[in-house]
Design a protein around this motif. Structure first.
Motif, short mmCIF file in Angstrom:
data_model
loop_
_atom_site.label_atom_id
_atom_site.label_comp_id
_atom_site.label_asym_id
_atom_site.label_seq_id
_atom_site.Cartn_x
_atom_site.Cartn_y
_atom_site.Cartn_z
N GLN A 11 -11.19 -3.44 -9.45
CA GLN A 11 -12.32 -4.26 -9.90
C GLN A 11 -12.55 -4.07 -11.41
O GLN A 11 -12.81 -5.04 -12.13
N LEU A 12 -12.48 -2.83 -11.87
CA LEU A 12 -12.70 -2.56 -13.29
C LEU A 12 -11.62 -3.21 -14.14
O LEU A 12 -11.90 -3.77 -15.21
N SER A 13 -10.40 -3.19 -13.66
CA SER A 13 -9.30 -3.82 -14.38
C SER A 13 -9.52 -5.33 -14.49
O SER A 13 -9.25 -5.94 -15.54
N MET A 33 -6.94 1.20 -21.70
CA MET A 33 -6.61 2.62 -21.68
C MET A 33 -7.60 3.39 -20.81
O MET A 33 -7.21 4.26 -20.01
N VAL A 34 -8.89 3.05 -20.93
CA VAL A 34 -9.91 3.73 -20.13
C VAL A 34 -9.76 3.39 -18.65
O VAL A 34 -9.96 4.26 -17.79
N VAL A 35 -9.37 2.16 -18.34
CA VAL A 35 -9.08 1.82 -16.93
C VAL A 35 -7.98 2.73 -16.40
O VAL A 35 -8.08 3.26 -15.29
N GLY A 36 -6.93 2.93 -17.19
CA GLY A 36 -5.87 3.82 -16.77
C GLY A 36 -6.35 5.25 -16.57
O GLY A 36 -5.90 5.95 -15.65
N MET A 37 -7.28 5.69 -17.40
CA MET A 37 -7.84 7.03 -17.24
C MET A 37 -8.62 7.14 -15.95
O MET A 37 -8.53 8.16 -15.23
N ARG A 77 -4.49 11.98 -19.69
CA ARG A 77 -3.60 11.32 -20.66
C ARG A 77 -2.51 10.53 -19.95
O ARG A 77 -2.08 10.88 -18.85
N HIS A 78 -2.03 9.49 -20.63
CA HIS A 78 -1.03 8.60 -20.04
C HIS A 78 0.33 9.28 -19.94
O HIS A 78 1.00 9.20 -18.90
N GLN A 92 -12.51 10.85 -28.27
CA GLN A 92 -13.67 10.92 -27.38
C GLN A 92 -14.66 9.80 -27.70
O GLN A 92 -15.25 9.20 -26.79
N ARG A 93 -14.84 9.53 -28.97
CA ARG A 93 -15.80 8.49 -29.37
C ARG A 93 -15.32 7.10 -28.90
O ARG A 93 -16.13 6.27 -28.47
N ILE A 94 -14.01 6.87 -28.98
CA ILE A 94 -13.47 5.60 -28.50
C ILE A 94 -13.72 5.45 -27.00
O ILE A 94 -14.16 4.40 -26.53
N VAL A 95 -13.42 6.51 -26.25
CA VAL A 95 -13.61 6.46 -24.79
C VAL A 95 -15.08 6.23 -24.46
O VAL A 95 -15.43 5.40 -23.60
#
Length: 359
Positions: A11-13, A33-37, A77-78, A92-95
């Motif tokens: 759903q998030l993707s 990237m955050v979806v992958g996390m 991490r990927h 961290q700020r990006i996430v």
């Protein structure tokens, strides 16, 4: 397209996919990237079982807290080879920014979410004047020596020449890596007596904290908090005052010229000799104007193509490792950090009042 096992992540993707065209391409990649996390987090023992059901469940504090801890520890991490490397503060700020964006898209209107906080990190220590003097002396002394080696890794004459020239310009002009990457031969005065730096206006504000604080009539810490994105630390009124002050700042000069010391001039000339041999065979005229170029073939092209900011940072780090090795045990020498930013903040560079020549 990647298939996710958890319904919540699927759903998030889909939410992120629907945002294409409404956010920049760079931000879209960060959101993906955050979806992958989340995909790597859901199903772990630390995460609540219900976090796999719906995207909204991912934004409960019961799920966000362990997700954030895992992310900061580098467990999400990927690349497998990077798992366990702590996430740097800027990542961290990006996430966190992405979590805020996604929460707005996923949660019902008006529903708030508790987001992880990021501690205000202490700046990395700068280098004392004594070490800078030692660095300058060592730089000049090393200019005529043979290849350096450390733990079996050789630093060629060409690599040494470039490293020493980069260090020289940093000591005398304090440019950022992006500003170094933008330099061309036209940014050297005749005789290599001075160097020009095109300051990046978008990064100027953090270096003008006192000026902004005076305009906004707030304390410097409030300015740093606003510029750092720590909006939870001040009132909305204070934040708006700081932003208004930033908007009022007069732009920095487009180009600033800095004098090069005699030793710096020597190292820059040595690099120019090496550089000339690298770029002579290149077919593109544009590549021949860059001041800092590659030494070996890479994804960017053959030797002699312009270096990116990342390439400059990597070359600098490699050279400083060798410099620390060769200077070890010398009187007054302290190992120097391998990041350009720590050196840059240690330098007080004063620009020339007038350009060295009218070009």
């Amino acid at each position: 397209m990647k298939q996710y096992s958890a319904s919540s992540v699927r759903q998030l993707s889909a939410v992120v996919d629907s945002m294409a065209g409404t956010v920049s391409a760079g931000r879209l990649r960060q959101l993906q990237m955050v979806v992958g996390m989340f995909d790597r987090a859901v199903g772990r023992d630390e995460m609540p079982a219900r976090s796999s059901r719906t995207a909204q469940q991912l934004f409960t504090w019961a799920a966000l807290r362990p997700f954030w801890e895992l992310a900061v520890d580098g467990q999400l991490r990927h690349w497998e080879k990077d798992v366990g490397k702590p996430l740097p503060e800027w990542s961290q700020r990006i996430v966190r920014d992405c979590l805020k964006i996604l929460a707005r898209e996923v949660l019902p209107a008006g529903k708030t979410v508790k987001l992880p906080s990021i501690a205000n990190p202490e700046p990395k220590p700068t280098v004392g004047g004594r070490s800078l003097d030692a660095l300058y002396r060592g730089m000049v002394d090393l200019a005529g020596r043979g290849p350096l080696e450390r733990d079996g890794t050789a630093l060629s004459y060409e690599d040494r020449a470039r490293t020493l020239a980069i260090v020289a310009v940093m000591l005398d002009a304090a440019p950022r890596s992006g500003e170094l990457a933008a330099q061309t031969l036209a940014d050297l005065a005749p005789g290599e007596t001075a160097v020009a730096v095109r300051r990046q206006q978008q990064k100027a504000a953090p270096n003008r904290v006192e000026e902004i604080a005076a305009l906004a009539e707030v304390g410097p810490e409030t300015v740093r908090a606003v510029l750092g994105g720590w909006v939870e630390r001040m009132s909305e009124e204070s934040r708006q005052r700081v932003l208004a002050a930033v908007a009022e700042l007069a732009p920095l000069p487009e180009v600033e010229w800095y004098p090069l010391r005699e030793g710096s001039q020597v190292t820059v000339r040595r690099w120019l000799e090496v550089r000339r041999g690298l770029v002579e065979s290149l077919p593109l005229e544009g590549a021949k104007t860059a001041l800092w170029v590659s030494l070996v073939p890479s994804k960017a092209g053959p030797p002699g193509v312009p270096l990116s900011a990342q390439g400059l940072r990597q070359g600098y780090a490699r050279g400083i490792v060798a410099l620390n090795w060769v200077m070890a045990g010398s009187h007054g020498w302290e190992p120097l950090p391998t990041t350009m930013e720590q050196i840059r903040r240690s330098v007080t560079a004063v620009p020339l009042e007038n350009p060295p020549y009218e070009g």
